[in-house]
Design a protein around this motif. Structure first.
Motif, mmCIF file in Angstrom:
data_model
loop_
_atom_site.group_PDB
_atom_site.id
_atom_site.type_symbol
_atom_site.label_atom_id
_atom_site.label_comp_id
_atom_site.label_asym_id
_atom_site.label_seq_id
_atom_site.Cartn_x
_atom_site.Cartn_y
_atom_site.Cartn_z
ATOM 1 N N ASP A 1 0.812 -1.222 0.000
ATOM 2 C CA ASP A 1 0.000 0.000 0.000
ATOM 3 C C ASP A 1 0.842 1.267 0.000
ATOM 4 N N GLY A 2 2.128 1.138 0.351
ATOM 5 C CA GLY A 2 2.991 2.321 0.390
ATOM 6 C C GLY A 2 4.085 2.165 1.418
ATOM 7 N N PRO A 3 5.009 3.113 1.467
ATOM 8 C CA PRO A 3 6.133 3.029 2.405
ATOM 9 C C PRO A 3 5.665 3.085 3.855
ATOM 10 N N VAL A 4 6.409 2.390 4.728
ATOM 11 C CA VAL A 4 6.049 2.343 6.146
ATOM 12 C C VAL A 4 7.309 2.404 7.004
ATOM 13 N N THR A 5 7.139 2.888 8.223
ATOM 14 C CA THR A 5 8.164 2.745 9.252
ATOM 15 C C THR A 5 7.754 1.591 10.155
ATOM 16 N N VAL A 6 8.653 1.173 11.027
ATOM 17 C CA VAL A 6 8.296 0.087 11.942
ATOM 18 C C VAL A 6 7.216 0.544 12.913
ATOM 19 N N THR A 7 7.147 1.846 13.180
ATOM 20 C CA THR A 7 6.071 2.375 14.021
ATOM 21 C C THR A 7 4.722 2.166 13.350
ATOM 22 N N ASP A 8 4.668 2.390 12.045
ATOM 23 C CA ASP A 8 3.431 2.149 11.297
ATOM 24 C C ASP A 8 3.001 0.690 11.380
ATOM 25 N N TRP B 1 14.375 -6.151 4.429
ATOM 26 C CA TRP B 1 15.387 -5.163 4.048
ATOM 27 C C TRP B 1 16.701 -5.861 3.704
ATOM 28 N N GLY B 2 17.106 -6.821 4.515
ATOM 29 C CA GLY B 2 18.354 -7.533 4.273
ATOM 30 C C GLY B 2 18.353 -8.335 2.994
ATOM 31 N N THR B 3 17.208 -8.875 2.615
ATOM 32 C CA THR B 3 17.128 -9.686 1.393
ATOM 33 C C THR B 3 16.858 -8.844 0.153
ATOM 34 N N GLY B 4 16.596 -7.548 0.338
ATOM 35 C CA GLY B 4 16.369 -6.675 -0.803
ATOM 36 C C GLY B 4 14.936 -6.639 -1.291
ATOM 37 N N GLU B 5 14.032 -7.338 -0.603
ATOM 38 C CA GLU B 5 12.627 -7.245 -0.997
ATOM 39 C C GLU B 5 12.091 -5.853 -0.714
ATOM 40 N N VAL B 6 12.641 -5.217 0.320
ATOM 41 C CA VAL B 6 12.342 -3.811 0.565
ATOM 42 C C VAL B 6 13.668 -3.051 0.615
ATOM 43 N N VAL B 7 13.578 -1.743 0.490
ATOM 44 C CA VAL B 7 14.757 -0.890 0.478
ATOM 45 C C VAL B 7 14.485 0.310 1.371
ATOM 46 N N CYS B 8 15.539 0.886 1.905
ATOM 47 C CA CYS B 8 15.417 2.123 2.679
ATOM 48 C C CYS B 8 16.150 3.225 1.936
ATOM 49 N N ARG C 1 14.020 4.118 9.930
ATOM 50 C CA ARG C 1 14.024 3.717 8.525
ATOM 51 C C ARG C 1 12.613 3.756 7.952
ATOM 52 N N VAL C 2 12.527 4.216 6.713
ATOM 53 C CA VAL C 2 11.291 4.114 5.949
ATOM 54 C C VAL C 2 11.483 2.969 4.963
ATOM 55 N N TYR C 3 10.677 1.916 5.112
ATOM 56 C CA TYR C 3 10.768 0.750 4.235
ATOM 57 C C TYR C 3 9.878 0.966 3.020
ATOM 58 N N ASP C 4 10.419 0.670 1.845
ATOM 59 C CA ASP C 4 9.661 0.837 0.612
ATOM 60 C C ASP C 4 10.032 -0.298 -0.338
ATOM 61 N N LEU C 5 9.311 -0.399 -1.439
ATOM 62 C CA LEU C 5 9.604 -1.426 -2.438
ATOM 63 C C LEU C 5 10.585 -0.867 -3.460
ATOM 64 N N PRO C 6 11.600 -1.637 -3.829
ATOM 65 C CA PRO C 6 12.650 -1.116 -4.717
ATOM 66 C C PRO C 6 12.138 -0.505 -6.004
ATOM 67 N N HIS C 7 11.112 -1.128 -6.630
ATOM 68 C CA HIS C 7 10.676 -0.627 -7.936
ATOM 69 C C HIS C 7 10.033 0.748 -7.841
ATOM 70 N N ARG C 8 9.617 1.150 -6.620
ATOM 71 C CA ARG C 8 8.986 2.456 -6.469
ATOM 72 C C ARG C 8 9.998 3.587 -6.321
ATOM 73 N N VAL C 9 11.218 3.269 -5.902
ATOM 74 C CA VAL C 9 12.134 4.363 -5.539
ATOM 75 C C VAL C 9 13.512 4.290 -6.202
ATOM 76 N N LEU C 10 13.957 3.119 -6.637
ATOM 77 C CA LEU C 10 15.293 3.013 -7.225
ATOM 78 C C LEU C 10 15.248 3.242 -8.731
ATOM 79 N N PRO C 11 16.321 3.773 -9.309
ATOM 80 C CA PRO C 11 16.365 3.971 -10.771
ATOM 81 C C PRO C 11 16.197 2.648 -11.510
ATOM 82 N N GLU C 12 15.535 2.697 -12.646
ATOM 83 C CA GLU C 12 15.233 1.478 -13.401
ATOM 84 C C GLU C 12 16.486 0.729 -13.826
#
Length: 389
Positions: free
Chosen positions: A134-141, A165-172, A180-191
């Motif tokens: 659904d979108g980026p989250v912190t551990v507090t969320d 995060w360690g396996t790369g399924e999410v990125v900070c 840390r704000v956890y997000d999905l790589p395809h949403r934030v990293l360059p293609e």
């Protein structure tokens, strides 16, 4: 390889001063204009929760760029939209240039291979993944980081988010406060970095070369330490590389550098500045001793009565020398030097350079006055106070 002593063949050589000058320049203490180029030069900026004048990752930018706006440094690290940097375990938890993302795939694969079937079947993992969709989250969320009383007792959602995060399924690529704000790589990293999928050898080839480029000249142990690589992987990468083995005056072990560093010796670096104890220039005691002939220890985690240099002793780098150390604190608009020391010879030139570095640091953090509490040698307190004006 495996043996880092000098081989029988004749090697090019560097003097101790040339090696130190090369290391300082490779670390970006001259010629940089912005924090993005600084991050590219050092290749990794260590993160830490301690904040004295500022947090360590801000101090690394300040040490190289001078009193630029802290917002400009933060923007280079934590940019919104397509990220220019990401956070990942490298030398501890580090900020890394986005271009390096594919080359930590070997570490992400290792993390994935070590995970248990029980972890994959955990229903909480599915909940965390659903929230991330659904979108980026912190551990507090996700419900909070703490799993109960105790200094380190993480919650289940914290453990699972960190595993993703360690396996790369999410990125900070951002932080809120220092979370840390956890997000999905395809949403934030360059293609282009997402498309790359190098094998383990290609990962190590890239990181070994990046480490040598960032250090200027380095032993195989230095190289392994920079990104916490295994020595045998470093050895194999060195054998495949075009890096040059060199003798360095005073070093027991072979150094490795780029061919251009032998062909064009580094010019001196004029900057005098305070260094974070977590600065990549001085990550290890052994390398710090080889480059500068001194070791300044971080004593923040020692009981107060056992500290010699102070809570957060910051080495003072001047050109290719460490000329002293400062343990700073802030009291209102005053930068307080709890302890300050100069290496011999503590002459007028060194006092002036120390004063210059302290004044610049004070301006950067918005302090209008400097006070000296304790100095070594004792007469330095009066001399430095006078030089500070």
């Amino acid at each position: 390889m495996g043996n880092d002593r000098f081989p029988g063949a004749s090697l090019p050589s560097l003097s101790a001063r040339e090696a130190t000058r090369l290391a300082v320049r490779a670390q970006g203490f001259a010629g940089l204009t912005d924090a993005t180029s600084m991050l590219d030069a050092v290749g990794a900026v260590q993160l830490d929760t301690i904040a004295v004048l500022a947090r360590s990752h801000e101090l690394v930018g300040y040490s190289r760029l001078g009193p630029v706006g802290r917002a400009a440094v933060e923007h280079a690290y934590w940019r919104t939209g397509r990220a220019s940097a990401f956070e990942y375990p490298a030398h501890a938890a580090c900020l890394l240039p986005a271009a390096a993302w594919p080359y930590f795939q070997f570490r992400r694969r290792e993390k994935q291979a070590k995970s248990s079937a029980q972890l994959h079947a955990d229903p909480v993992l599915a909940e965390v993944r659903a929230r991330l969709a659904d979108g980026p989250v912190t551990v507090t969320d996700l419900g909070g980081a703490s799993g109960g009383p105790g200094w380190f007792n993480p919650s289940r959602v914290k453990v699972l988010a960190e595993w993703l995060w360690g396996t790369g399924e999410v990125v900070c690529t951002q932080r809120q406060g220092f979370k840390r704000v956890y997000d999905l790589p395809h949403r934030v990293l360059p293609e282009q970095v997402l498309r790359a999928d190098p094998d383990d050898d290609a990962c190590h080839d890239y990181l070994v070369r990046a480490a040598v480029r960032a250090m200027g000249v380095a032993t195989r142990h230095d190289i392994a330490d920079y990104y916490w690589l295994r020595l045998r992987a470093v050895d194999r990468a060195l054998q495949r590389s075009d890096l040059v083995a060199v003798r360095v005056e005073g070093w027991d072990d072979v150094g490795w550098t780029q061919a251009a560093s032998i062909e064009r010796p580094a010019p001196p670096c004029p900057r005098t500045t305070l260094l974070s104890p977590f600065d990549s220039l001085i990550w290890t005691r052994d390398r710090m001793r080889r480059l500068f002939g001194v070791v300044v220890l971080l004593e923040a985690y020692r009981p107060k009565h056992e500290r010699v240099n102070g809570y957060f002793a910051m080495p003072v780098l001047s050109g290719e020398r460490i000329i002293g150390r400062v343990d700073p604190a802030r009291e209102g608009n005053t930068l307080v030097l709890r302890q300050v020391a100069l290496e011999p010879p503590a002459n007028a030139q060194q006092v002036g350079r120390l004063a210059e570095a302290v004044r610049e640091a004070a301006r950067w953090v918005g302090c209008t006055a400097v006070a000296v509490e304790r100095a070594e040698p004792a007469q330095l307190a009066h001399r430095l106070t006078r030089a500070l004006g």
